[in-house]
Structures are given as structure tokens and as C-alpha cells.
Design a protein around this motif. Structure first.
Motif, short mmCIF file in Angstrom:
data_model
loop_
_atom_site.label_atom_id
_atom_site.label_comp_id
_atom_site.label_asym_id
_atom_site.label_seq_id
_atom_site.Cartn_x
_atom_site.Cartn_y
_atom_site.Cartn_z
N ALA A 360 0.86 -1.18 0.00
CA ALA A 360 0.00 0.00 0.00
C ALA A 360 0.89 1.23 0.00
CB ALA A 360 -0.92 0.01 1.21
N VAL A 361 0.67 2.14 -0.93
CA VAL A 361 1.51 3.32 -1.10
C VAL A 361 0.65 4.57 -1.12
CG1 VAL A 361 3.12 4.52 -2.63
CG2 VAL A 361 3.24 2.03 -2.40
N ARG A 362 1.03 5.53 -0.31
CA ARG A 362 0.35 6.83 -0.32
C ARG A 362 1.13 7.80 -1.19
NH1 ARG A 362 0.78 11.61 2.56
NH2 ARG A 362 2.44 10.70 3.83
N GLY A 363 0.45 8.36 -2.19
CA GLY A 363 1.06 9.34 -3.06
C GLY A 363 0.63 10.74 -2.68
N GLN A 364 0.97 11.69 -3.53
CA GLN A 364 0.64 13.08 -3.24
C GLN A 364 -0.86 13.30 -3.18
OE1 GLN A 364 2.38 15.89 -5.96
NE2 GLN A 364 1.77 17.66 -4.75
N ASN A 365 -1.60 12.64 -4.05
CA ASN A 365 -3.06 12.80 -4.05
C ASN A 365 -3.74 11.47 -4.36
OD1 ASN A 365 -5.31 14.59 -3.71
ND2 ASN A 365 -5.68 14.41 -5.90
N SER A 366 -3.18 10.40 -3.81
CA SER A 366 -3.75 9.09 -4.06
C SER A 366 -3.27 8.11 -3.01
CB SER A 366 -3.35 8.57 -5.46
OG SER A 366 -1.94 8.37 -5.51
N SER A 367 -3.96 6.99 -2.92
CA SER A 367 -3.53 5.87 -2.08
C SER A 367 -3.80 4.61 -2.89
CB SER A 367 -4.30 5.84 -0.76
OG SER A 367 -3.80 4.82 0.10
N SER A 368 -2.77 3.81 -3.12
CA SER A 368 -2.85 2.71 -4.08
C SER A 368 -2.37 1.40 -3.50
CB SER A 368 -2.02 3.03 -5.34
OG SER A 368 -2.43 4.23 -5.94
N LEU A 369 -2.91 0.31 -4.05
CA LEU A 369 -2.42 -1.03 -3.76
C LEU A 369 -1.66 -1.54 -4.98
CD1 LEU A 369 -5.55 -2.70 -2.09
CD2 LEU A 369 -3.50 -1.84 -0.95
N TYR A 370 -0.46 -2.04 -4.73
CA TYR A 370 0.37 -2.62 -5.77
C TYR A 370 0.59 -4.10 -5.47
CZ TYR A 370 1.75 2.11 -7.30
OH TYR A 370 1.77 3.40 -7.77
N ALA A 371 0.79 -4.89 -6.52
CA ALA A 371 1.10 -6.31 -6.37
C ALA A 371 2.37 -6.64 -7.12
CB ALA A 371 -0.05 -7.17 -6.88
N THR A 372 3.12 -7.61 -6.61
CA THR A 372 4.32 -8.09 -7.27
C THR A 372 4.26 -9.61 -7.38
OG1 THR A 372 6.75 -8.15 -7.21
CG2 THR A 372 5.61 -8.25 -5.10
N LYS A 373 4.83 -10.13 -8.45
CA LYS A 373 4.95 -11.57 -8.65
C LYS A 373 6.41 -12.00 -8.71
CE LYS A 373 0.55 -12.69 -9.03
NZ LYS A 373 -0.10 -13.63 -8.07
N ASP A 374 7.32 -11.05 -8.50
CA ASP A 374 8.74 -11.37 -8.60
C ASP A 374 9.52 -10.88 -7.37
OD1 ASP A 374 8.74 -8.63 -9.03
OD2 ASP A 374 9.28 -8.77 -11.15
N GLY A 375 8.87 -10.96 -6.22
CA GLY A 375 9.55 -10.63 -4.98
C GLY A 375 9.90 -9.16 -4.81
N GLY A 376 9.11 -8.27 -5.40
CA GLY A 376 9.31 -6.84 -5.22
C GLY A 376 10.18 -6.16 -6.25
N ALA A 377 10.66 -6.91 -7.23
CA ALA A 377 11.49 -6.29 -8.28
C ALA A 377 10.67 -5.36 -9.14
CB ALA A 377 12.16 -7.37 -9.13
N THR A 378 9.44 -5.75 -9.44
CA THR A 378 8.53 -4.90 -10.21
C THR A 378 7.16 -4.94 -9.54
OG1 THR A 378 7.89 -6.72 -11.70
CG2 THR A 378 9.73 -5.30 -12.38
N TRP A 379 6.40 -3.84 -9.72
CA TRP A 379 5.09 -3.71 -9.09
C TRP A 379 4.06 -3.28 -10.12
CZ3 TRP A 379 4.38 -5.07 -4.03
CH2 TRP A 379 5.55 -5.20 -3.25
N LYS A 380 2.82 -3.75 -9.94
CA LYS A 380 1.72 -3.36 -10.82
C LYS A 380 0.58 -2.84 -9.97
CE LYS A 380 -1.26 -5.06 -14.55
NZ LYS A 380 -1.61 -6.24 -15.39
N VAL A 381 0.08 -1.66 -10.31
CA VAL A 381 -1.01 -1.08 -9.52
C VAL A 381 -2.28 -1.90 -9.73
CG1 VAL A 381 -1.75 0.55 -11.33
CG2 VAL A 381 -2.20 1.05 -8.91
N LYS A 382 -3.00 -2.14 -8.61
CA LYS A 382 -4.22 -2.94 -8.66
C LYS A 382 -5.45 -2.16 -8.20
CE LYS A 382 -2.62 -6.95 -10.06
NZ LYS A 382 -3.16 -7.63 -11.27
N PHE A 383 -5.25 -1.12 -7.43
CA PHE A 383 -6.40 -0.36 -6.91
C PHE A 383 -5.90 1.02 -6.52
CE2 PHE A 383 -9.47 1.26 -3.99
CZ PHE A 383 -10.68 0.66 -4.29
N THR A 384 -6.72 2.04 -6.77
CA THR A 384 -6.31 3.39 -6.42
C THR A 384 -7.50 4.22 -5.94
OG1 THR A 384 -4.48 3.44 -8.02
CG2 THR A 384 -5.32 5.57 -7.28
N PHE A 385 -7.32 4.90 -4.81
CA PHE A 385 -8.20 5.98 -4.40
C PHE A 385 -7.53 7.28 -4.85
CE2 PHE A 385 -9.53 3.16 -0.74
CZ PHE A 385 -10.83 2.96 -1.21
#
Length: 390
Positions: A360-385
Motif C-alpha cells: 500500500a503506497v500513499r502518493g501526493q493525491n492518491s492511495s494505491s495497492l500494488y502487487a508483485t509476482k517477482d519478490g518486489g522487483a517490479t510492481w503493478k497497480v491494482k487499486f487506487t483511491f
């Protein structure tokens, strides 16, 4: 039938009828409000009314305060007045709960039973609440506010409650608690079972100690010590043979100094993995040569996740640098890699496996959920407020 058992059936059935996924209470909502998104899109349109109300009042989007995933596919994310979940890896999310509770921390030992530290809206006191239906409904366990900083339940009856100096244990789902004896000047403890525990002990003028008990606090033995700069407080993470001591130094100018120590043999031998000095926080606590002078994102340490006997993850974030990143080891801390960052101000992680993880990452004007399938090397956004102006 709870949300985790019927979400897939509801998605297929309601889509075929041109309707939304039904709410937790089974009441359909208009189709135009939320046609189910394609897998991997970032904005799922949940909690739109709550989002609009929150943005109007606070001038910020809804944000996640805690997440927990039981597998790469199934998990929950909670915040102020809401909880959402997925059972298909983030292709679809469902509203689990919307109501009075502002969740500070959640803990689910299984997919049905859960506990949380939460405050009532507009309030600051935290209460212990519990659910037996996956999070749809919650019952207050404590009649009065509790002082726990965090909680952890190992099954539907047994759990631990922590404050910086003390540890408590329950055998009846949180209805009653008994104190576990910890050393004087404890500044953070962790129990992996009722018998096995760890404590960070600060001895003013003498440095710090990492202490270990195998008899439920009846006796404590020295595992690691230093005569140099002692931490303000600490957090121990333990699972299987792995033990990590995260020691926090000073904080200033949005910077925190810290050290991370690792043991792959239950505290028999330690090595210093990270020793991050900062201009605002001062020197990293502890002594000894470290593998790295900087942690993930060269920023503050967040939470850790341990997997098996050799894999561990630590999230770090730099508010000034506007980046969030994960550091990891597959060797019990003998080697460590800080992975590439993504944009954000802070984050928290949940890794149910060595490859599958969520952040879960809080941005300047958003809060998003990211998922990884390679142990954190790359992330893909899955949900955003998102904020209203976006």
C-alpha cells in the motif's frame, strides 16, 4: 456465506445480468455505478460516496492504514471507515465493510476470524474489535479504550498485545489478557509463541541488548549487545530460524536513522545488514560493520515480512525523495538487495510468499495497492483511491 466464499460466483453471475457485484449485505446497486473493471486496472470505483465525502471534508483521498494478505490472491486492505478485499489477485475488489470504525491495524490468522485496533470516527481512542465473518461485521471486545500499539493473533483464540515496554497475552480471543514478564527497560518485544520471545532492551549509558526467552518470560538470556549508541526503540521480527532486530535511532527533517540486524539461527549469530545515518536523525544505533549504509529508498524503515527460513522483506520510504522501495534477502540476511523504488511518500507491505507480495503506497493525491509476482522487483497497480481534482 461470507465474501471470500462467494465473490467469484457473484462477479460472474452479476456481470452476466448487467449488474454490479452485490454488496456485503446482498443488495445490488445500479449497473452504471460500477461495471467490473478489467484485471489490473487501477481504479475500481468502490466506496465512491465515502470517497467524495472524505475528499470534501479532508481535501485528501481515502487512504489505506493497514493491509494483510493470506495468499497472493486473497487479502484485505483497510482505512478510515472501510475495508475492501480481493480473492482473485486484485482483478476484482469487493467492499467488505463501511461504517464507524477507523482501522489502525488488522490481523487475520485465517480468512474468517479477525481482530483490529480501531477508533470511532472523530475519536482518537483505540478499541479492540473482532469479526467472525471475514470483516463484514465487527464487535467491540474492549468496553474501554486499549493502550496496545499493535496486536497479533496466531489463531481464533490466542494472541498478543504490545506496547513499547510491555507484552500481554490472551487465550480467549481478547476477552481477557495477562501480562508476560519482559526485562526492565524493554523498548519493543515480539513473541512467536507463548514460550518464545524477544525484547529490545535499552540500558542508559551502557548501550542496548537483544534478549531472548524460551520459557514464556520466566527467564531472559542475552543474544546481542552493543556498548555504542543505543536505539530510541526497536522491533523484532521472528519466524522459524530467522530473527531480525530493527533498531530506530533519532528522527528529524523527515529522516530516521536505523540499523537492521539479522540472524539465521534463532539469535545464535548476528550480522549487521543496514546502518543508515541521516542528517536529521543522527548516527545509526549500534556498532559493527554493516553490509549497506542505506536501506530501501534511502529512507525511513517501514514494516518487515518474513517468509520461511531464509527470505525477508523490508519496506522503506523517503517523504522528501517521494519514493518507496523494498529491500530483500533470500539468504537469511547474509546478502541484501535494495530494489528499485516507485513514487510515493510512505508504504506498508504484506508478503505471503517469497514471490507474491502486496504494498500500500500513499502518493501526493492518491492511495494505491500494488502487487508483485517477482519478490518486489517490479510492481503493478491494482487499486487506487484518487483525490477529487484528479
Amino acid at each position: 456465506m461470507n465474501w471470500t466464499q462467494n465473490i467469484r460466483l457473484r462477479v460472474l453471475t452479476l456481470l452476466s445480468c448487467g449488474l454490479l457485484v452485490a454488496s456485503v449485505w446482498g443488495t445490488p446497486v445500479p449497473a452504471q455505478a460500477a461495471a467490473a473493471p478489467a484485471c489490473g486496472s487501477g481504479d475500481h470505483g468502490l466506496l465512491q460516496q465515502l470517497q467524495a465525502k472524505h475528499s470534501a471534508a479532508e481535501e485528501t483521498p481515502l487512504s489505506f492504514t493497514d493491509i494483510q494478505f493470506l495468499s497472493g490472491d486473497t487479502g484485505r486492505a483497510a482505512g478510515s471507515g472501510f475495508m475492501i478485499g480481493t480473492s482473485d489477485g486484485g482483478c476484482h475488489f469487493q467492499k467488505i465493510y463501511e461504517g464507524q470504525w477507523n482501522f489502525r491495524q488488522i490481523t487475520f490468522p485465517d480468512n474468517v476470524h479477525g481482530w483490529a485496533l480501531a477508533s470511532v470516527k472523530e475519536g482518537t481512542d483505540a478499541y479492540l474489535i473482532a469479526t467472525t465473518d471475514g470483516g463484514s461485521t465487527w464487535k467491540r471486545i474492549s468496553e474501554t479504550a486499549v493502550g496496545f500499539e499493535r496486536i497479533a493473533f496466531t489463531d481464533n483464540k490466542h494472541g498478543f498485545g504490545y506496547v513499547r515496554a510491555f507484552t500481554y497475552y490472551t487465550e480467549d480471543g481478547g476477552l481477557s489478557w495477562s501480562q508476560i514478564k519482559t526485562p526492565a527497560n524493554t523498548r519493543g518485544a515480539e513473541f512467536s509463541s507463548r514460550s518464545n520471545g524477544w525484547a529490545v532492551v535499552v540500558a542508559p549509558g551502557e548501550g542496548y541488548r537483544i534478549m531472548k526467552t524460551t520459557d514464556g518470560g520466566a527467564s531472559w538470556k542475552l543474544s546481542l549487545k552493543s556498548a555504542y549508541a543505543y536505539p530510541e526503540y526497536g522491533r523484532v521480527y521472528a519466524k522459524g530460524d530467522q530473527v531480525y532486530a530493527l533498531l530506530y535511532g533519532g528522527t528529524g527533517m523527515s529522516q530516521t536513522s536505523y540499523s537492521l540486524y539479522a540472524s539465521s539461527n534463532q539469535g545464535g549469530k548476528w550480522n549487521r545488514v543496514i546502518a543508515e545515518d541521516t542528517a536529521g536523525g543522527g548516527p545509526a544505533p549500534g556498532s559493527g560493520t554493516a553490509l549497506l549504509k542505506k536501506g530501501p529508498a534511502s529512507g525511513k524503515p517501514g514494516n518487515m515480512q518474513l517468509v520461511g527460513n531464509s527470505t525477508a522483506f523490508l519496506v522503506g520510504y523517503s517523504p522528501a525523495g517521494e519514493k518507496v522501495a523494498v529491500g530483500r534477502t533470500f539468504t537469511g540476511g547474509k546478502q541484501w538487495t535494495n530494489l528499485p523504488p516507485i513514487a510515493g511518500f510512505d508504504g506498508m507491505i504484506s508478503f505471503p510468499g517469497s514471490k507474491d507480495g502486496w504494498m500500500a503506497v500513499r502518493g501526493q493525491n492518491s492511495s494505491s495497492l500494488y502487487a508483485t509476482k517477482d519478490g518486489g522487483a517490479t510492481w503493478k497497480v491494482k487499486f487506487t483511491f484518487k483525490g477529487t481534482e484528479q
